[in-house]
Design an enzyme around this catalytic site. Structure first.
Site, PDB file in Angstrom:
ATOM      1  N   GLU A   1       0.838  -1.208   0.000  1.00  0.00           N
ATOM      2  CA  GLU A   1       0.000   0.000   0.000  1.00  0.00           C
ATOM      3  C   GLU A   1       0.870   1.255   0.000  1.00  0.00           C
ATOM      4  O   GLU A   1       0.549   2.248  -0.653  1.00  0.00           O
ATOM      5  CB  GLU A   1      -0.956   0.013   1.210  1.00  0.00           C
ATOM      6  CG  GLU A   1      -1.927  -1.155   1.275  1.00  0.00           C
ATOM      7  CD  GLU A   1      -2.978  -1.159   0.155  1.00  0.00           C
ATOM      8  OE1 GLU A   1      -2.987  -0.248  -0.677  1.00  0.00           O
ATOM      9  OE2 GLU A   1      -3.775  -2.119   0.125  1.00  0.00           O
TER      10      GLU A   1
ATOM     11  N   ARG B   1       0.503   3.705  -3.253  1.00  0.00           N
ATOM     12  CA  ARG B   1      -0.150   4.985  -2.950  1.00  0.00           C
ATOM     13  C   ARG B   1       0.873   6.090  -2.740  1.00  0.00           C
ATOM     14  O   ARG B   1       0.833   7.134  -3.398  1.00  0.00           O
ATOM     15  CB  ARG B   1      -1.041   4.857  -1.708  1.00  0.00           C
ATOM     16  CG  ARG B   1      -2.175   3.872  -1.925  1.00  0.00           C
ATOM     17  CD  ARG B   1      -3.078   3.733  -0.706  1.00  0.00           C
ATOM     18  NE  ARG B   1      -3.830   2.494  -0.776  1.00  0.00           N
ATOM     19  CZ  ARG B   1      -5.135   2.377  -0.594  1.00  0.00           C
ATOM     20  NH1 ARG B   1      -5.866   3.405  -0.287  1.00  0.00           N
ATOM     21  NH2 ARG B   1      -5.727   1.197  -0.686  1.00  0.00           N
TER      22      ARG B   1
ATOM     23  N   ASP C   1      -4.473  -9.761  -8.603  1.00  0.00           N
ATOM     24  CA  ASP C   1      -4.760  -8.839  -9.712  1.00  0.00           C
ATOM     25  C   ASP C   1      -3.592  -8.056 -10.319  1.00  0.00           C
ATOM     26  O   ASP C   1      -3.219  -8.243 -11.477  1.00  0.00           O
ATOM     27  CB  ASP C   1      -5.887  -7.865  -9.307  1.00  0.00           C
ATOM     28  CG  ASP C   1      -5.698  -7.214  -7.936  1.00  0.00           C
ATOM     29  OD1 ASP C   1      -4.628  -7.381  -7.337  1.00  0.00           O
ATOM     30  OD2 ASP C   1      -6.625  -6.528  -7.459  1.00  0.00           O
TER      31      ASP C   1
ATOM     32  N   GLU D   1     -12.238   0.147 -10.615  1.00  0.00           N
ATOM     33  CA  GLU D   1     -11.867  -0.763 -11.712  1.00  0.00           C
ATOM     34  C   GLU D   1     -12.760  -0.670 -12.944  1.00  0.00           C
ATOM     35  O   GLU D   1     -12.259  -0.717 -14.075  1.00  0.00           O
ATOM     36  CB  GLU D   1     -11.795  -2.210 -11.203  1.00  0.00           C
ATOM     37  CG  GLU D   1     -10.656  -2.471 -10.217  1.00  0.00           C
ATOM     38  CD  GLU D   1     -10.934  -2.009  -8.785  1.00  0.00           C
ATOM     39  OE1 GLU D   1     -12.130  -1.732  -8.470  1.00  0.00           O
ATOM     40  OE2 GLU D   1      -9.985  -1.917  -7.977  1.00  0.00           O
TER      41      GLU D   1
HETATM   42  C1  DMJ Z   1      -6.517   0.133  -5.324  1.00  0.00           C
HETATM   43  O1  DMJ Z   1      -5.848   0.459  -4.168  1.00  0.00           O
HETATM   44  C2  DMJ Z   1      -5.559  -0.414  -6.341  1.00  0.00           C
HETATM   45  O2  DMJ Z   1      -6.130  -0.288  -7.599  1.00  0.00           O
HETATM   46  C3  DMJ Z   1      -5.157  -1.835  -6.091  1.00  0.00           C
HETATM   47  O3  DMJ Z   1      -4.383  -2.384  -7.127  1.00  0.00           O
HETATM   48  C4  DMJ Z   1      -6.333  -2.747  -5.828  1.00  0.00           C
HETATM   49  N1  DMJ Z   1      -7.536  -2.098  -5.544  1.00  0.00           N
HETATM   50  C5  DMJ Z   1      -7.650  -0.815  -4.976  1.00  0.00           C
HETATM   51  C6  DMJ Z   1      -8.982  -0.172  -5.307  1.00  0.00           C
HETATM   52  O4  DMJ Z   1     -10.031  -1.028  -5.460  1.00  0.00           O
END
Ligand code: DMJ
Length: 474
Positions: free
Chosen positions: A93, A97, A229, A367
């Site tokens: 994170e 971020r 993902d 998404e």
């Molecule tokens: C985000 O923090 C990022 O896109 C991450 O890869 C997965 N999902 C969250 C938002 O849904």
């Protein structure tokens, strides 16, 4: 579309103002209880996540105030540089971020102080890579360097976490002219590729858990939703965008192999419309094969990028077709609910008109609008803009709070559902940015000049790439 774009810009101005009023410097705003909350180590996740959105939208006063706050001597990031911050943080994170937001701000402005903050942060996170396998543990203390795994996954490291860091770390190495950062994440890529998977795992796909101590995969669950993902997303984004990518061809091959296996083993048809349009979804392997998380709706965007510069025209066309078929389902996940918002996880009963909701909350996720942005840029088909606009209207109806903040809701199947008192930092970083860009012209943050990290932070592409729009006309 200026009117629509300005409406989205107003939403961002409003959400940032609400955050600035009571939660400035904290990770997120709790807009109903009116306070700041720190779920991501307290570096000001919303502040950093918002910077490039404010910049791209031309909200320059807000941008300047945010940047000044970040650079203040007593901000958590400045204190980190002086070794004064003693906190355990999520490596993933913090990477997507905070480091992502700093790097994009540097690429947009050239501000050397921001690059210095990025280097300090990455150096502190680097301690997590000190494991027998070189795969980082999930959490690290940014003062002591002590790192550890999460008990709920048996202390394993998570593929979507350790497998989606190279875009940031290679970009940092290039900007700071210091190879040390990308050396860590390139070694992780090599490790992923070299570690054998169980014979039941389709070639090209990887389990979502890895033991950083023994250097072996854990279990056999495969996912394009939570835990898996962004690893797949970064295969194509790194290959497409990074100059001098370590083992460049291996990344493209890994992406194409993953997509081939996904198509064979994870891609399902929910239903086909009367005019022959397919509604496709991607379920986990080793989980519920009739379900899809909203998180998985990033896939059409990824497939559009995969279609550009694909090894053959036929494969390019196939990727774009899969993108359209999955996006159709993702949009239906919104339009089939009373609120007009998608549930976080749904199940598909063959030929049913609506999905069944299994996790009913809607937490401002990006998404689907992210994928509509890529599809619009790719095809120019106005349907994608209309769908994005309908989703934004549902967000306005359901997410807004009385003081200008925005929050998620707990149940999409209930009109006037209860709110969750949380304005996600990715709402400003991603959701509103992708919506805004969908209604901007194609020159704004052109996809051949910018690559978006998984938190939608744009980094400048330094490699020569073939245009997303021209790769295959469909
Ligand atoms: C985000 O923090 C990022 O896109 C991450 O890869 C997965 N999902 C969250 C938002 O849904």
């Amino acid at each position: 579309d200026d009117v629509k774009r300005n409406d989205i810009k107003s939403a961002a101005r409003e959400a940032f103002a609400a955050y600035e009023a009571v939660a400035m410097g904290h990770d997120e705003l709790a807009p109903v209880s009116n306070r700041g909350v720190d779920d991501f180590g307290g570096f000001g996740a919303t502040l950093v996540d918002s910077l490039d959105t404010l910049y791209v939208m031309g909200l320059r006063e807000e941008f300047t105030r945010a940047l000044m706050y970040l650079k203040k001597r007593d901000s958590a990031l400045s204190a980190l540089a002086r070794g004064e911050v003693n906190r355990d943080v999520s490596v993933f994170e913090t990477n997507i971020r905070i480091l992502g937001g700093l790097l994009s701000t540097y690429d947009l402005t050239g501000d050397a102080d921001v690059l210095e903050l990025s280097e300090t942060l990455a150096s502190r996170l680097s301690a997590a890579f000190q494991t027998p396998s070189g795969v980082p543990r999930s959490f690290v203390n940014v003062k002591t360097g002590h790192s550890f795994g999460l008990p709920w996954v048996g202390k394993a490291s998570i593929l979507a976490d350790f497998g989606s860091m190279h875009l940031e770390w290679a970009t940092l190495s290039a900007r700071a002219r210091n190879p040390i950062y990308e050396a860590h994440t390139a070694a992780v890529f090599d490790k992923i590729m070299a570690t054998p998977v169980a014979s039941s795992t389709p070639t090209g796909l990887f389990p979502v858990l890895f033991n950083p101590e023994t250097g072996a995969w854990v279990g056999q669950k495969v996912s394009f939703g939570s835990l898996g993902d962004s690893f797949y997303e970064y295969l194509i984004k790194c290959w497409r965008s990074l100059d001098a990518l370590h083992e460049a061809d291996a990344w493209r091959r890994a992406f194409d192999a993953a997509m081939a296996a996904m198509k064979t083993s994870l891609l399902h048809t929910w239903k086909t419309s009367e005019n022959g349009e397919r509604f496709a979804y991607v379920a986990p392997l080793g989980g519920d094969a009739t379900s899809m998380e909203h998180l998985t709706c990033f896939m059409p965007g990824m497939l559009v990028l995969g279609g550009a510069e694909a090894p053959t025209q036929a494969l390019a066309a196939d990727y774009v077709q899969m993108a359209k078929d999955i996006a159709r389902t993702c949009v239906a996940m919104y339009t089939s609910t009373p609120t007009g918002l998608s549930a976080d996880t749904v199940q598909f009963v063959a030929n049913a008109t609506s999905p069944t909701f299994t996790v009913r909350k809607s937490i401002q996720r990006p998404e689907t609008v992210e994928s509509l942005f890529y599809l619009y840029r790719k095809t120019g088909d106005d349907t994608y803009r209309q769908q994005a606009w309908t989703i934004f209207q549902a967000m306005k109806r359901n997410y807004r709070t009385s003081n200008g903040g925005w929050q998620g809701i707990k149940d999409v199947s209930v009109e006037h559902a209860q709110g969750d008192d949380k304005q996600q930092s990715f709402f400003l970083a991603e959701t509103l940015k992708y919506l805004y860009l969908t209604f901007s012209d194609g020159e704004t943050m052109h996809l051949d000049e910018w690559v978006f990290n998984t938190e939608a932070h744009p980094f400048k592409i330094t490699k020569n790439v073939t245009t997303v729009e021209a790769a295959v006309a469909m």
